[in-house]
Design a protein around this motif. Structure first.
Motif, PDB file in Angstrom:
ATOM      1  N   VAL A 393      20.264  -2.339  12.838  1.00 55.09           N
ATOM      2  CA  VAL A 393      18.905  -2.847  13.010  1.00 55.09           C
ATOM      3  C   VAL A 393      18.962  -4.360  13.184  1.00 55.09           C
ATOM      4  CG1 VAL A 393      16.583  -2.992  12.046  1.00 55.09           C
ATOM      5  CG2 VAL A 393      18.010  -0.997  11.551  1.00 55.09           C
ATOM      6  N   HIS A 394      18.399  -4.853  14.279  1.00 61.59           N
ATOM      7  CA  HIS A 394      18.340  -6.281  14.534  1.00 61.59           C
ATOM      8  C   HIS A 394      16.888  -6.746  14.548  1.00 61.59           C
ATOM      9  CE1 HIS A 394      22.559  -6.510  16.629  1.00 61.59           C
ATOM     10  NE2 HIS A 394      22.623  -6.197  15.350  1.00 61.59           N
ATOM     11  N   PHE A 395      16.610  -7.775  13.769  1.00 63.86           N
ATOM     12  CA  PHE A 395      15.283  -8.383  13.739  1.00 63.86           C
ATOM     13  C   PHE A 395      15.321  -9.657  14.571  1.00 63.86           C
ATOM     14  CE2 PHE A 395      15.437  -5.817   9.964  1.00 63.86           C
ATOM     15  CZ  PHE A 395      14.142  -5.369   9.749  1.00 63.86           C
ATOM     16  N   ILE A 396      14.484  -9.757  15.559  1.00 67.76           N
ATOM     17  CA  ILE A 396      14.355 -11.006  16.316  1.00 67.76           C
ATOM     18  C   ILE A 396      13.054 -11.649  15.862  1.00 67.76           C
ATOM     19  CG2 ILE A 396      14.204 -12.053  18.602  1.00 67.76           C
ATOM     20  CD1 ILE A 396      15.783  -9.747  19.706  1.00 67.76           C
ATOM     21  N   GLY A 397      13.223 -12.622  15.013  1.00 63.51           N
ATOM     22  CA  GLY A 397      12.091 -13.251  14.337  1.00 63.51           C
ATOM     23  C   GLY A 397      12.289 -13.128  12.835  1.00 63.51           C
ATOM     24  N   THR A 398      12.508 -14.256  12.160  1.00 67.51           N
ATOM     25  CA  THR A 398      12.767 -14.266  10.722  1.00 67.51           C
ATOM     26  C   THR A 398      11.602 -14.972  10.036  1.00 67.51           C
ATOM     27  OG1 THR A 398      15.131 -14.422  11.212  1.00 67.51           O
ATOM     28  CG2 THR A 398      14.443 -14.934   8.958  1.00 67.51           C
ATOM     29  N   ASN A 399      10.850 -14.211   9.222  1.00 65.98           N
ATOM     30  CA  ASN A 399       9.665 -14.785   8.599  1.00 65.98           C
ATOM     31  C   ASN A 399       9.320 -14.013   7.331  1.00 65.98           C
ATOM     32  OD1 ASN A 399       8.236 -12.405   9.618  1.00 65.98           O
ATOM     33  ND2 ASN A 399       8.290 -13.440  11.624  1.00 65.98           N
ATOM     34  N   ASP A 422      14.589 -21.057  14.757  1.00 61.82           N
ATOM     35  CA  ASP A 422      13.956 -22.096  13.939  1.00 61.82           C
ATOM     36  C   ASP A 422      14.934 -22.542  12.850  1.00 61.82           C
ATOM     37  OD1 ASP A 422      12.455 -23.619  12.177  1.00 61.82           O
ATOM     38  OD2 ASP A 422      10.637 -22.427  12.482  1.00 61.82           O
ATOM     39  N   PRO A 423      15.501 -23.744  12.932  1.00 57.16           N
ATOM     40  CA  PRO A 423      16.473 -24.207  11.919  1.00 57.16           C
ATOM     41  C   PRO A 423      15.909 -24.201  10.504  1.00 57.16           C
ATOM     42  CG  PRO A 423      16.507 -25.627  13.842  1.00 57.16           C
ATOM     43  CD  PRO A 423      15.332 -24.726  14.003  1.00 57.16           C
ATOM     44  N   ALA A 424      14.605 -24.511  10.354  1.00 54.44           N
ATOM     45  CA  ALA A 424      14.006 -24.552   9.017  1.00 54.44           C
ATOM     46  C   ALA A 424      14.018 -23.166   8.374  1.00 54.44           C
ATOM     47  CB  ALA A 424      12.575 -25.090   9.103  1.00 54.44           C
ATOM     48  N   LYS A 425      13.679 -22.137   9.143  1.00 59.35           N
ATOM     49  CA  LYS A 425      13.683 -20.781   8.606  1.00 59.35           C
ATOM     50  C   LYS A 425      15.106 -20.288   8.352  1.00 59.35           C
ATOM     51  CE  LYS A 425       9.215 -19.388  10.484  1.00 59.35           C
ATOM     52  NZ  LYS A 425       8.473 -18.503  11.386  1.00 59.35           N
ATOM     53  N   TYR A 426      16.025 -20.764   9.167  1.00 53.44           N
ATOM     54  CA  TYR A 426      17.417 -20.398   8.937  1.00 53.44           C
ATOM     55  C   TYR A 426      17.885 -20.927   7.584  1.00 53.44           C
ATOM     56  CZ  TYR A 426      22.507 -20.351   9.388  1.00 53.44           C
ATOM     57  OH  TYR A 426      23.834 -20.157   9.159  1.00 53.44           O
ATOM     58  N   ARG A 427      17.550 -22.183   7.286  1.00 54.73           N
ATOM     59  CA  ARG A 427      17.951 -22.774   6.003  1.00 54.73           C
ATOM     60  C   ARG A 427      17.252 -22.072   4.834  1.00 54.73           C
ATOM     61  NH1 ARG A 427      17.417 -27.528   9.129  1.00 54.73           N
ATOM     62  NH2 ARG A 427      15.295 -27.842   8.302  1.00 54.73           N
ATOM     63  N   THR A 428      16.026 -21.627   5.056  1.00 46.59           N
ATOM     64  CA  THR A 428      15.259 -20.999   3.986  1.00 46.59           C
ATOM     65  C   THR A 428      15.778 -19.612   3.639  1.00 46.59           C
ATOM     66  OG1 THR A 428      13.284 -22.213   4.666  1.00 46.59           O
ATOM     67  CG2 THR A 428      12.949 -20.269   3.263  1.00 46.59           C
ATOM     68  N   ASN A 430      18.739 -17.920   4.966  1.00 45.37           N
ATOM     69  CA  ASN A 430      20.139 -17.577   5.203  1.00 45.37           C
ATOM     70  C   ASN A 430      20.842 -17.079   3.951  1.00 45.37           C
ATOM     71  OD1 ASN A 430      22.551 -17.383   6.744  1.00 45.37           O
ATOM     72  ND2 ASN A 430      23.251 -19.303   5.833  1.00 45.37           N
ATOM     73  N   SER A 431      20.429 -17.580   2.794  1.00 46.36           N
ATOM     74  CA  SER A 431      21.069 -17.166   1.546  1.00 46.36           C
ATOM     75  C   SER A 431      20.590 -15.795   1.067  1.00 46.36           C
ATOM     76  CB  SER A 431      20.808 -18.214   0.456  1.00 46.36           C
ATOM     77  OG  SER A 431      19.411 -18.339   0.234  1.00 46.36           O
ATOM     78  N   GLU A 432      19.501 -15.283   1.663  1.00 42.17           N
ATOM     79  CA  GLU A 432      18.911 -14.025   1.200  1.00 42.17           C
ATOM     80  C   GLU A 432      19.273 -12.835   2.095  1.00 42.17           C
ATOM     81  OE1 GLU A 432      14.771 -14.297   0.245  1.00 42.17           O
ATOM     82  OE2 GLU A 432      14.882 -16.470  -0.027  1.00 42.17           O
ATOM     83  N   VAL A 433      19.378 -13.083   3.384  1.00 42.91           N
ATOM     84  CA  VAL A 433      19.712 -12.021   4.333  1.00 42.91           C
ATOM     85  C   VAL A 433      20.691 -12.571   5.365  1.00 42.91           C
ATOM     86  CG1 VAL A 433      17.592 -10.667   4.087  1.00 42.91           C
ATOM     87  CG2 VAL A 433      17.645 -12.592   5.664  1.00 42.91           C
ATOM     88  N   ASN A 434      21.238 -11.652   6.187  1.00 37.38           N
ATOM     89  CA  ASN A 434      22.175 -12.050   7.239  1.00 37.38           C
ATOM     90  C   ASN A 434      21.398 -12.593   8.437  1.00 37.38           C
ATOM     91  OD1 ASN A 434      24.405 -12.348   8.918  1.00 37.38           O
ATOM     92  ND2 ASN A 434      24.403 -10.188   9.521  1.00 37.38           N
ATOM     93  N   VAL A 435      21.355 -13.915   8.594  1.00 38.73           N
ATOM     94  CA  VAL A 435      20.579 -14.552   9.647  1.00 38.73           C
ATOM     95  C   VAL A 435      21.510 -15.323  10.575  1.00 38.73           C
ATOM     96  CG1 VAL A 435      18.668 -16.108  10.199  1.00 38.73           C
ATOM     97  CG2 VAL A 435      18.641 -14.804   8.068  1.00 38.73           C
ATOM     98  N   LYS A 436      21.266 -15.201  11.889  1.00 42.98           N
ATOM     99  CA  LYS A 436      22.002 -15.974  12.884  1.00 42.98           C
ATOM    100  C   LYS A 436      21.044 -16.956  13.545  1.00 42.98           C
ATOM    101  CE  LYS A 436      25.659 -12.670  14.067  1.00 42.98           C
ATOM    102  NZ  LYS A 436      26.326 -11.936  15.161  1.00 42.98           N
ATOM    103  N   LEU A 437      21.456 -18.216  13.604  1.00 42.35           N
ATOM    104  CA  LEU A 437      20.640 -19.244  14.230  1.00 42.35           C
ATOM    105  C   LEU A 437      21.068 -19.435  15.678  1.00 42.35           C
ATOM    106  CD1 LEU A 437      18.547 -21.564  14.066  1.00 42.35           C
ATOM    107  CD2 LEU A 437      20.438 -23.053  13.324  1.00 42.35           C
TER     108      LEU A 437
END
Length: 607
Positions: A393-399, A422-428, A430-437
């Motif tokens: 499952v890939h999510f395009i959009g992290t919010n 969005d670099p700000a959302k990546y920093r927010t 990234n520690s909780e889920v697998n996020v690619k910027l």
């Protein structure tokens, strides 16, 4: 006497599987047991059965139905190129290379037989040695649930080549050597008629499925219409009727019949016609004269060696991808041959190029391969580590909407990756889920990053225009499931309807909230199940053919779950204990979350 012979054959057909089940004989194909029983019942031993006119006619129908069902076994999806190129040599290329090696060695051994005077028809012998028992191979692969794996796909394709190519070659050979043969180019008429029937009945068949009932059985009537039509065309143009029957099976397969249709045809064929054919094959073998002829006795081991020598190079080919023990196992399984050998020998006798003694020697050699090859396959095959394939499952959009969803999906069942620009959302997050910027979203960049290499892609931006564009790219990448957020319902915009018509699952938070609140009022227990940490509502799709035809009450895990709905053919079915499971069913059930992984692994395994 005719009635007595028929009675004995039918009783034998009934008793053989019962005896095999009683003594737990699983490694020997039923067809081999039927031929051996026919030898005992016929002129070779007790002489209780004579080849009467009725039995001969039923046996002829048996081989026609057998070839029809063999045509229906061809899985055309295996011939499609893979969506993503594999690093290793693919099953299709490996199968073509493997079967080419079989043809070369079969021709070489046939040439040796001709040069030494044992059998002076090298082309016919090459065809015989290049055959593979597709039905036996499929049964062995199904038993070990290998059809979805590269090894099983490779072996299945080789077996398909080993039935289709010799059958076409045999037809051309018989046409060129038959005394009453027509021009070879007339063989094209069979294919033209097959294509016409396919195009003519593709749409009506769906209509038949809707109006069918137990007293009409339109699907079975259509099947026999296809068989008789193509068999008649084949015989009219001077070809063998088994080619027409085989093409009829392919046409029926391409019509995409329902699972129960194939079950009914299989039941009719293997329940009545086909056992008579194999038993009568044994009846016609004169074992006494065969054993009394020194040349025939010498011929049997020689012919048997040929069946194995013809497949010997396959060991080297399979070693290009699979481990040594499995390469040996696959080579032995492909050495199994009986299905096409028996009708081919009948053709050879009709052409006058093979004697009854030689035919019997070939048949006995083929029977021996069917007895020992499956046993050796089971002895040498070693299962590869069978890791459960998680749903990607890939999510395009992290919010704030997508991150909690990703966190709450059942662990161990899903492989989740989130993409953001969005670099700000990546920093927010990234520690909780697998996020690619990603620097920016473009069609090329997303494809290169593998964002669309997933089973499910969820598009969750608040900007519906952006989601619409992302959905178009996902459709172009042929993602199996696309879920898109689409808050806007502007009546002047057709985008919402465009996405739905293209197969995109569109949602918006307002409708979702309304549905949830309505459920809270109408069915409060449902919401409690959804919120429960141990229980939940789940959906799985049946891909494992081992479960098709099984009644709900007999499912091995039925005591651990409660099935509420089955979604089949775009309709919901309320299941009962005797409801049969069909391939492709979507089963909606509630149960303990800890059991879902094992259930999904069993039922969604491709087989």
């Amino acid at each position: 006497m005719e009635s007595l012979s028929l009675l004995v054959v039918l009783f034998a057909a009934l008793a053989i599987p019962l005896v095999m089940a009683k003594f737990n004989i699983t490694s020997t194909p039923t067809a081999v047991a039927e031929i051996v029983t026919g030898i005992v019942l016929g002129q070779s031993v007790v002489g209780w059965v004579q080849p009467t006119a009725v039995l001969t006619e039923l046996a002829s129908l048996g081989v026609i139905v057998l070839m029809f069902l063999s045509g229906m076994e061809i899985d055309f999806s295996l011939f499609k190129p893979a969506a993503k190129p594999e690093k290793q040599i693919g099953p299709a290329k490996l199968a073509m290379l493997g079967y080419a090696s079989i043809v070369v060695l079969a021709g070489a051994f046939a040439a040796v037989l001709s040069a030494t005077g044992f059998f002076p028809h090298p082309v016919f012998a090459t065809i015989i040695y290049a055959t593979v028992a597709l039905g036996v191979v499929i049964a062995a692969l199904k038993e070990k649930e290998l059809l979805s794996k590269p090894f099983g796909q490779t072996i299945l394709l080789i077996a398909a080549f080993g039935e289709v190519i010799p059958l076409l070659s045999l037809t051309i050979y018989a046409s060129l050597n038959g005394s009453n043969s027509k021009q070879v180019w007339w063989l094209l008429a069979i294919f033209v008629v097959a294509i016409f029937l396919l195009m003519r009945f593709r749409k009506p068949y769906q209509f038949f499925a809707r109006i069918d009932k137990s007293t009409t059985q339109l699907d079975i009537r259509l099947a026999f219409f296809l068989i008789i039509t193509l068999v008649t065309v084949a015989e009219t143009v001077g070809a063998e009727n088994i080619l027409g029957a085989f093409l009829a099976g392919i046409v029926m397969k391409l019509l995409r019949p329902r699972e129960e249709t194939q079950d009914k045809l299989t039941s009719l064929g293997y329940g009545f016609f086909i056992p008579i054919f194999f038993i009568m094959t044994g009846v016609k073998i004169n074992l006494r004269s065969l054993l009394a002829d020194p040349k025939a006795l010498a011929l049997i081991p020689l012919l048997l060696v040929g069946f194995f020598v013809a497949k010997a190079a396959l060991l080297v080919v399979l070693r290009l991808r699979f481990k040594p023990t499995n390469a040996v196992a696959g080579t032995f399984l492909i050495s199994t041959t009986i299905t096409l050998v028996v009708p081919a020998l009948t053709i050879g006798r009709n052409l006058g190029i093979i004697s009854a003694t030689q035919s019997g020697a070939f048949t006995l050699a083929a029977i021996i391969t069917c007895i020992f090859s499956p046993i050796l396959f089971n002895r040498f095959y070693r299962a590869e580590p069978d890791d459960f394939k998680k749903t990607v499952v890939h999510f395009i959009g992290t919010n704030l909407l997508t991150v909690p969803i990703a966190q709450q999906l059942s662990r161990g069942l899903y492989d989740i990756t989130m993409y953001t620009d969005d670099p700000a959302k990546y920093r927010t997050y990234n520690s909780e889920v697998n996020v690619k910027l990603m620097p920016a979203f473009s069609q090329g960049a997303l494809n290169e990053a593998g964002a669309y290499d997933a089973d499910v892609v969820m598009l969750a931006y608040f900007d519906h225009d952006k989601n619409f564009e992302l959905a178009q790219w996902a459709l172009a990448a042929k993602v199996p499931r696309i879920i898109a957020r689409f808050e806007s319902k502007n009546v002047q915009s057709t985008r919402y309807d465009e996405l739905r018509q293209a197969g995109v699952e569109v949602y918006n938070t307002i409708d979702a909230s309304i549905s949830l609140l309505r459920s809270l009022i109408e069915t409060p227990s449902t919401l409690k199940i959804l919120d429960d940490t141990n229980a939940g509502i789940f959906e799985i799709t049946v891909h494992n053919r081992r479960f098709t035809g099984m009644e709900v009450k007999n499912l091995p895990f039925i005591n651990d779950i409660t099935i509420s709905q089955i979604y089949r053919d775009r309709q919901f079915i309320a299941p009962h204990g005797d409801t049969q499971i069909h391939l492709g069913d979507h089963i909606i059930f509630s149960g303990d979350k800890t059991a879902v992984g094992e259930i999904r692994q069993q039922m969604e395994k491709l087989n």
